[in-house]
Design an enzyme around this catalytic site. Structure first.
Site, PDB file in Angstrom:
ATOM      1  CG  HIS A  21      -0.362   4.025   4.399  1.00  0.00           C
ATOM      2  ND1 HIS A  21      -0.943   3.257   5.385  1.00  0.00           N
ATOM      3  CD2 HIS A  21      -0.036   3.181   3.397  1.00  0.00           C
ATOM      4  CE1 HIS A  21      -0.965   1.994   5.005  1.00  0.00           C
ATOM      5  NE2 HIS A  21      -0.417   1.912   3.793  1.00  0.00           N
ATOM      6  CG  ASP A  66      -1.849   5.296   8.029  1.00  0.00           C
ATOM      7  OD1 ASP A  66      -0.658   4.969   8.181  1.00  0.00           O
ATOM      8  OD2 ASP A  66      -2.438   5.203   6.932  1.00  0.00           O
ATOM      9  CB  SER A  76      -0.944   0.009   1.208  1.00  0.00           C
ATOM     10  OG  SER A  76      -0.223  -0.186   2.418  1.00  0.00           O
TER      11      SER A  76
END
Length: 456
Positions: free
Chosen positions: A425, A422, A183
């Protein structure tokens, strides 16, 4: 007089004459050899400097829009103060006759710092790109600060060209670029699609092949830029090698990772014109890191295997596949390095956080040690036959503790999904835009080298 005659007779007798001229001839050859060696090198011999221009180049065809890059030049980096952050670096060169913005000498473009650029805007405005994943769209998810958007990556020894979406599309005209990995590569892929879309006056000429909008659960996506007949694709392959299952002695199906087998989606990208690989973060998950009955080669399931050993085995499988299946006269191969995370007080599922971070790290001594994964990767890359350009973004990302979605990974109205932060990312727009700017600089370099070869 008799003495002089005797001396002449001594030197010019048949046997002595042979030895005399043989000696003179031998000495002359030795002197000539040393003189020739010194002149041919312009001075005493010394070890050759390692640079991208000193590596073998391939014949280029005028019909090619994109020239495959030469093998990367691996230069040992300087050890930073108070830590073991030592990295391989890659130099790139753009010919000096280019425009002022594109003029820069051979340098390590991954060795630099983040600087505030008040006068420039993001390559696409926050919230403007419909292709950004919900979990990466920090602006729509309510992030109130915006200073993280003003930071630009600046190499210490050179100036890189500013990203030009139209020029990028022209470089990729009639081509196919594929991002393969986890990702974090999806993060980079969406950034590039949005940056190139922003450069077009008619944005309706960009469309997704499948027509779907959610990129988290699907394994393959492709965006077409119709006017340039090119596509930018993403293939989900978080380990690059194959996830697997086997039946144990009790008849229970157990998950494993086949370290000796490429993930089966390779038939979707092996013939692309540009491939950007990555793998890393999934190797830090609990079941992977413990390594008990998880790693498999052939029919053998390891009772226990250190994740570092498993990771290197997987990379060797990937490298062998690339060497045997990639046509390097057609395809340019990139490998993007490990992207730093910034969890404090735990990991993503154990209370780790990074919210409230609005400024990057500025002191190098506060950076993390250089990841073991990248040392393993570098050792594999240097043994490959296929040219692979190493996007060593690890250090540049380690500075950016301010660039993650943190609690803004979901809409502010959805409090239930804001429990986990998160800190792996990146917000879009944000840090991955700079990765793509470096990727763009390398592709511009490749094109300029091709044009320069035709002139000369």
């Amino acid at each position: 007089m008799d003495s002089f005659k005797n001396l002449c007779n001594y030197f010019f007798s048949k046997s002595r004459t042979h030895y005399f001229f043989t000696t003179i001839f031998t000495l002359t050859l030795i002197v000539f050899f040393f003189l020739f060696s010194a002149c041919s090198d312009g001075g005493p011999a010394s070890p050759p400097a390692i640079s991208s221009t000193s590596l073998p180049s391939r014949r280029r065809s005028p019909s090619d829009e994109l020239t495959p890059l030469p093998p990367p030049a691996f230069l040992s980096g300087a050890r930073l103060a108070s830590q073991s952050y030592t990295a391989c670096s890659t130099t790139i060169t753009i010919p000096a006759e280019k425009t002022a913005e594109e003029k820069f000498d051979s340098c390590d473009i991954f060795d630099g710092s983040w600087v505030i650029d008040e006068g420039s805007k993001p390559v696409y405005e926050p919230g403007s790109c419909p292709f950004v994943d919900d979990s990466f769209d920090c602006f729509k998810n309510g992030r109130p600060d915006s200073d993280y958007l003003k930071l630009k990556w600046k190499p210490h020894a050179c100036k890189i060209p500013r990203f030009d979406g139209v020029k990028m599309l022209k470089l990729l005209k009639g081509k196919r670029m594929v991002f393969v990995g986890d990702s974090l590569n999806r993060n980079m892929w969406e950034s590039l699609v949005c940056a190139m879309r922003e450069s077009l006056s008619d944005k309706t000429k960009v469309f997704e092949v499948s027509g779907l909008r959610q990129f988290r659960s699907q394994g393959f996506y492709s965006f077409i830029f119709k006017d340039f007949n090119c596509s930018i694709d993403f293939v989900k392959s978080p380990f690059l090698v194959q996830e697997w299952k086997f039946l144990d002695k009790a008849g229970t199906r157990r998950e494993t990772l086949r370290l000796d087998m490429m993930e089966g989606s390779y038939n979707k990208y092996y013939d692309a014109d540009v491939i950007v690989f990555n793998t890393g973060h999934w190797w830090t998950h609990q079941k992977t890191f413990q390594g008990k009955y998880y790693f498999q080669e052939g029919n053998h399931v390891y009772n226990k295997l250190a994740v570092a050993d498993a990771y290197k085995k997987a990379l060797k499988t990937w490298a062998q596949w690339v060497d045997e299946n990639i046509d390097s006269s057609k395809t340019s191969v990139f490998f993007r390095g490990y992207s730093a995370s910034h969890f404090k007080g735990g990991q993503w599922n154990s209370g780790g956080s990074c919210d409230g971070e609005t400024k990057p790290i500025t002191n190098e001594t506060q950076l993390s040690p250089y990841p073991w994964m990248m040392r393993a990767l570098e050792s594999v890359l240097m043994k490959m036959k296929t040219p692979v350009f190493y996007l060593n973004i690890t250090k540049m990302t380690d500075y950016r503790k301010d660039g993650h979605p943190s609690i803004f990974r979901r809409s502010s109205s959805n409090i239930k999904n804001r429990v986990f932060q998160d800190c792996s990312h990146w917000c879009l727009p944000g840090v991955p835009d700079s990765w793509n700017e470096l990727l763009y600089a390398i592709l511009v370099q490749s094109q300029n080298q091709k044009l320069s070869s035709f002139v000369h």
